[in-house]
Design a protein around this motif. Structure first.
Motif, PDB file in Angstrom:
ATOM      1  N   TYR A  56       0.854  -1.392   0.052  1.00 22.47           N
ATOM      2  CA  TYR A  56      -0.200   0.067  -0.016  1.00 22.47           C
ATOM      3  C   TYR A  56       0.942   1.123   0.155  1.00 22.47           C
ATOM      4  O   TYR A  56       0.598   2.081   0.729  1.00 22.47           O
ATOM      5  N   SER A  57       1.900   1.239  -0.838  1.00 20.07           N
ATOM      6  CA  SER A  57       2.872   2.420  -0.793  1.00 20.07           C
ATOM      7  C   SER A  57       2.233   3.605  -1.237  1.00 20.07           C
ATOM      8  O   SER A  57       3.026   4.786  -0.841  1.00 20.07           O
ATOM      9  N   GLY A  58       1.085   3.698  -1.744  1.00 19.84           N
ATOM     10  CA  GLY A  58       0.567   5.183  -2.202  1.00 19.84           C
ATOM     11  C   GLY A  58      -0.182   5.807  -0.660  1.00 19.84           C
ATOM     12  O   GLY A  58      -0.524   7.038  -0.925  1.00 19.84           O
ATOM     13  N   ILE A  59      -0.371   4.747   0.034  1.00 21.06           N
ATOM     14  CA  ILE A  59      -1.095   5.254   1.458  1.00 21.06           C
ATOM     15  C   ILE A  59      -0.056   5.053   2.567  1.00 21.06           C
ATOM     16  O   ILE A  59      -0.079   6.173   3.243  1.00 21.06           O
ATOM     17  N   CYS A  60       0.739   4.081   2.552  1.00 21.15           N
ATOM     18  CA  CYS A  60       1.761   4.250   3.772  1.00 21.15           C
ATOM     19  C   CYS A  60       3.154   4.083   3.128  1.00 21.15           C
ATOM     20  O   CYS A  60       3.395   3.119   2.558  1.00 21.15           O
ATOM     21  N   THR A  61       3.941   4.956   3.079  1.00 22.01           N
ATOM     22  CA  THR A  61       5.218   5.094   2.415  1.00 22.01           C
ATOM     23  C   THR A  61       6.377   4.673   3.560  1.00 22.01           C
ATOM     24  O   THR A  61       6.209   5.485   4.441  1.00 22.01           O
ATOM     25  N   GLU A  62       7.212   3.993   3.051  1.00 25.11           N
ATOM     26  CA  GLU A  62       8.394   3.522   3.831  1.00 25.11           C
ATOM     27  C   GLU A  62       9.454   4.619   3.655  1.00 25.11           C
ATOM     28  O   GLU A  62       9.667   4.985   2.409  1.00 25.11           O
ATOM     29  N   ILE A  63       9.796   5.098   4.668  1.00 21.05           N
ATOM     30  CA  ILE A  63      11.095   6.080   4.637  1.00 21.05           C
ATOM     31  C   ILE A  63      12.221   5.577   5.578  1.00 21.05           C
ATOM     32  O   ILE A  63      11.948   4.747   6.244  1.00 21.05           O
ATOM     33  N   PHE A  64      13.449   6.241   5.566  1.00 20.80           N
ATOM     34  CA  PHE A  64      14.463   5.677   6.120  1.00 20.80           C
ATOM     35  C   PHE A  64      14.993   7.069   6.903  1.00 20.80           C
ATOM     36  O   PHE A  64      15.086   7.946   6.339  1.00 20.80           O
ATOM     37  N   ARG A  65      15.463   6.792   8.164  1.00 23.74           N
ATOM     38  CA  ARG A  65      16.021   7.881   9.025  1.00 23.74           C
ATOM     39  C   ARG A  65      16.926   7.292   9.620  1.00 23.74           C
ATOM     40  O   ARG A  65      17.127   6.174  10.568  1.00 23.74           O
ATOM     41  N   GLU A  66      18.339   8.080   9.565  1.00 25.63           N
ATOM     42  CA  GLU A  66      19.334   7.211  10.597  1.00 25.63           C
ATOM     43  C   GLU A  66      19.369   7.961  11.789  1.00 25.63           C
ATOM     44  O   GLU A  66      19.333   8.965  11.967  1.00 25.63           O
ATOM     45  N   GLU A  67      19.163   6.851  12.732  1.00 32.40           N
ATOM     46  CA  GLU A  67      19.002   7.425  14.213  1.00 32.40           C
ATOM     47  C   GLU A  67      20.391   7.276  14.899  1.00 32.40           C
ATOM     48  O   GLU A  67      20.448   7.966  16.076  1.00 32.40           O
ATOM     49  N   CYS A  68      21.387   6.783  14.366  1.00 26.10           N
ATOM     50  CA  CYS A  68      22.444   6.991  15.029  1.00 26.10           C
ATOM     51  C   CYS A  68      23.853   6.410  13.794  1.00 26.10           C
ATOM     52  O   CYS A  68      23.223   5.860  13.159  1.00 26.10           O
ATOM     53  N   VAL A  69      25.273   6.529  14.451  1.00 23.75           N
ATOM     54  CA  VAL A  69      25.951   6.164  13.221  1.00 23.75           C
ATOM     55  C   VAL A  69      26.232   4.714  13.136  1.00 23.75           C
ATOM     56  O   VAL A  69      26.992   4.378  12.185  1.00 23.75           O
ATOM     57  N   LEU A  70      25.730   4.002  14.013  1.00 24.64           N
ATOM     58  CA  LEU A  70      25.850   2.583  14.043  1.00 24.64           C
ATOM     59  C   LEU A  70      24.887   1.710  13.151  1.00 24.64           C
ATOM     60  O   LEU A  70      25.137   0.653  12.430  1.00 24.64           O
ATOM     61  N   TYR A  71      23.773   2.049  12.973  1.00 24.11           N
ATOM     62  CA  TYR A  71      22.752   1.192  11.923  1.00 24.11           C
ATOM     63  C   TYR A  71      21.454   2.216  11.875  1.00 24.11           C
ATOM     64  O   TYR A  71      21.399   3.368  12.175  1.00 24.11           O
ATOM     65  N   GLN A  72      20.710   1.700  10.775  1.00 23.41           N
ATOM     66  CA  GLN A  72      19.505   2.482  10.244  1.00 23.41           C
ATOM     67  C   GLN A  72      18.164   1.571  10.931  1.00 23.41           C
ATOM     68  O   GLN A  72      18.307   0.246  10.977  1.00 23.41           O
ATOM     69  N   ARG A  73      17.327   2.449  11.300  1.00 25.99           N
ATOM     70  CA  ARG A  73      15.875   1.626  11.390  1.00 25.99           C
ATOM     71  C   ARG A  73      15.027   2.015  10.556  1.00 25.99           C
ATOM     72  O   ARG A  73      14.949   3.220  10.106  1.00 25.99           O
ATOM     73  N   LYS A  74      13.988   1.269  10.035  1.00 28.70           N
ATOM     74  CA  LYS A  74      12.888   1.629   8.842  1.00 28.70           C
ATOM     75  C   LYS A  74      11.918   2.371   9.828  1.00 28.70           C
ATOM     76  O   LYS A  74      11.327   1.881  10.890  1.00 28.70           O
ATOM     77  N   VAL A  75      11.553   3.549   9.441  1.00 26.67           N
ATOM     78  CA  VAL A  75      10.453   4.616   9.965  1.00 26.67           C
ATOM     79  C   VAL A  75       9.668   4.525   8.861  1.00 26.67           C
ATOM     80  O   VAL A  75       9.611   4.650   7.626  1.00 26.67           O
ATOM     81  N   TYR A  76       8.408   4.634   9.230  1.00 28.26           N
ATOM     82  CA  TYR A  76       7.095   4.577   8.434  1.00 28.26           C
ATOM     83  C   TYR A  76       6.186   5.896   8.696  1.00 28.26           C
ATOM     84  O   TYR A  76       6.257   6.374   9.959  1.00 28.26           O
ATOM     85  N   SER A  77       5.409   6.468   7.638  1.00 26.55           N
ATOM     86  CA  SER A  77       4.687   7.453   8.023  1.00 26.55           C
ATOM     87  C   SER A  77       3.643   7.401   6.663  1.00 26.55           C
ATOM     88  O   SER A  77       3.804   6.649   5.757  1.00 26.55           O
ATOM     89  N   PHE A  78       2.629   8.127   6.846  1.00 24.21           N
ATOM     90  CA  PHE A  78       1.594   8.314   5.855  1.00 24.21           C
ATOM     91  C   PHE A  78       1.924   9.415   4.917  1.00 24.21           C
ATOM     92  O   PHE A  78       2.996  10.074   5.157  1.00 24.21           O
ATOM     93  N   VAL A  79       1.331   9.244   3.702  1.00 23.07           N
ATOM     94  CA  VAL A  79       1.944  10.164   2.770  1.00 23.07           C
ATOM     95  C   VAL A  79       1.686  11.738   3.230  1.00 23.07           C
ATOM     96  O   VAL A  79       2.657  12.674   2.572  1.00 23.07           O
ATOM     97  N   HIS A  80       1.037  11.844   4.154  1.00 25.11           N
ATOM     98  CA  HIS A  80       0.751  13.429   4.640  1.00 25.11           C
ATOM     99  C   HIS A  80       0.124  13.217   5.980  1.00 25.11           C
ATOM    100  O   HIS A  80      -0.904  12.325   6.122  1.00 25.11           O
ATOM    101  N   LEU A  81       0.015  14.327   6.737  1.00 26.00           N
ATOM    102  CA  LEU A  81      -0.334  13.978   8.157  1.00 26.00           C
ATOM    103  C   LEU A  81      -1.946  14.098   7.884  1.00 26.00           C
ATOM    104  O   LEU A  81      -2.814  13.503   8.739  1.00 26.00           O
ATOM    105  N   SER A  82      -2.380  15.007   6.993  1.00 23.14           N
ATOM    106  CA  SER A  82      -3.828  15.038   6.925  1.00 23.14           C
ATOM    107  C   SER A  82      -4.443  13.711   6.292  1.00 23.14           C
ATOM    108  O   SER A  82      -5.587  13.392   6.875  1.00 23.14           O
ATOM    109  N   PHE A  83      -3.647  12.969   5.680  1.00 19.91           N
ATOM    110  CA  PHE A  83      -4.256  11.807   5.411  1.00 19.91           C
ATOM    111  C   PHE A  83      -4.383  10.671   6.586  1.00 19.91           C
ATOM    112  O   PHE A  83      -5.151   9.851   6.687  1.00 19.91           O
ATOM    113  N   GLN A  84      -3.399  10.886   7.599  1.00 16.78           N
ATOM    114  CA  GLN A  84      -3.363  10.004   8.653  1.00 16.78           C
ATOM    115  C   GLN A  84      -4.731  10.542   9.500  1.00 16.78           C
ATOM    116  O   GLN A  84      -5.376   9.841  10.046  1.00 16.78           O
TER     117      GLN A  84
END
Length: 278
Positions: free
Chosen positions: A116-144
């Motif tokens: 459901y990538s049009g509705i829930c888009t997978e994004i990535f954010r580096e939380e520390c220099v050792l690893y990355q965690r997958k972070v999710y959000s909706f396409v926009h706050l209004s759609f959430q």
């Protein structure tokens, strides 16, 4: 463009680029369909956007394609309601980004989220220099906020009062058959007390979905529809009484007036015309 200009609640939103994209996506589809009414409110626009994105998902992944919106939503009901539950739960905690464990708590498989990538888009954010965690959000706050409102109305229909108790100011367990206008009126009060107006748009969507016209668009996703005109009228009256509070901040008053526009009440335009004539 001419249609957008005639619908005040839509025109106001056009300063948000994502809304322009949503509107273009929806209108591109609808203007080719002679039997579909063009959306006139914010809620109607987002309802049709949900249908459009679900249709695109079915085509992309080779699933059964059905032009009937009701059958389309019905075949995707389970996952869409899981996403709606996630949206509501995270909105109540003021979260716009969430992790894999949040998806799992709402019963969402990670594969479903990517589909459901049009509705829930997978994004990535580096939380520390050792690893990355997958972070999710909706396409926009209004759609959430739209999906969160959809979940609340769904819970009302299936009498899931536990989920609705967040709107109960005294946290007293409601009886099984909570009147719709009671739910909407306490939601008004909670919105007025919310900080930074973070529930304003959510409540506009909740009102719009509660309308019989909103329910009609979402047939197939909702388990059933019900007559709501009397409840909406009582809620509108409560909103107008709240607007008469002289201590109500201007931004709160503006949002309540937009809520009236969402239910196609002409109170505000009439007041403006009376003022201009005077």
């Amino acid at each position: 463009m001419s249609h957008i200009k005639t619908a005040r609640s839509l025109r106001i939103m056009c300063n948000i680029p994502i809304f322009c994209w949503i509107s273009a996506t929806v209108l591109q589809q609808i203007l080719t369909q002679s039997d579909t009414e063009i959306p006139k409110t914010l809620t109607e626009m987002y309802c049709h956007f949900l249908i459009t994105q679900t249709s695109i998902k079915n085509e992309k992944y080779g699933e059964s394609y059905d032009r009937d919106p009701e059958k389309l939503l019905e075949s995707n009901r389970t996952v869409l309601l899981k996403l709606a539950k996630l949206a509501f739960k995270q909105l109540m905690m003021w979260n716009v980004m969430f992790y894999e464990e949040d998806l799992r708590e709402s019963g969402i498989d990670l594969t479903e989220a990517s589909v459901y990538s049009g509705i829930c888009t997978e994004i990535f954010r580096e939380e520390c220099v050792l690893y990355q965690r997958k972070v999710y959000s909706f396409v926009h706050l209004s759609f959430q906020e739209f999906l969160a409102a959809l979940y609340v109305f769904h819970c009302y229909l299936i009498k899931n009062n536990k989920a609705l108790e967040v709107f109960n100011p005294w946290f007293i367990r409601w009886t099984e058959n909570v009147p719709l206008d009671k739910l909407l009126c306490v939601a008004v009060d909670k919105v007025l007390k919310s900080q930074n107006g973070h529930l304003d748009l959510f409540f506009r969507f909740l009102l719009g979905i509660s309308l019989e016209s909103g329910q009609k668009i979402l047939q197939g996703l909702l388990i059933h529809t019900e007559s709501s005109s009397e409840s909406i009228n009582r809620t509108v009256q409560h909103i107008k009484e709240s607007m008469e509070n002289e201590y109500l901040p201007n931004d709160r008053s503006v949002n309540l007036s937009l809520c009236l526009t969402e239910v196609k009440d002409q109170h505000l335009p009439r007041k403006i015309q009376e003022f201009l004539k005077s």
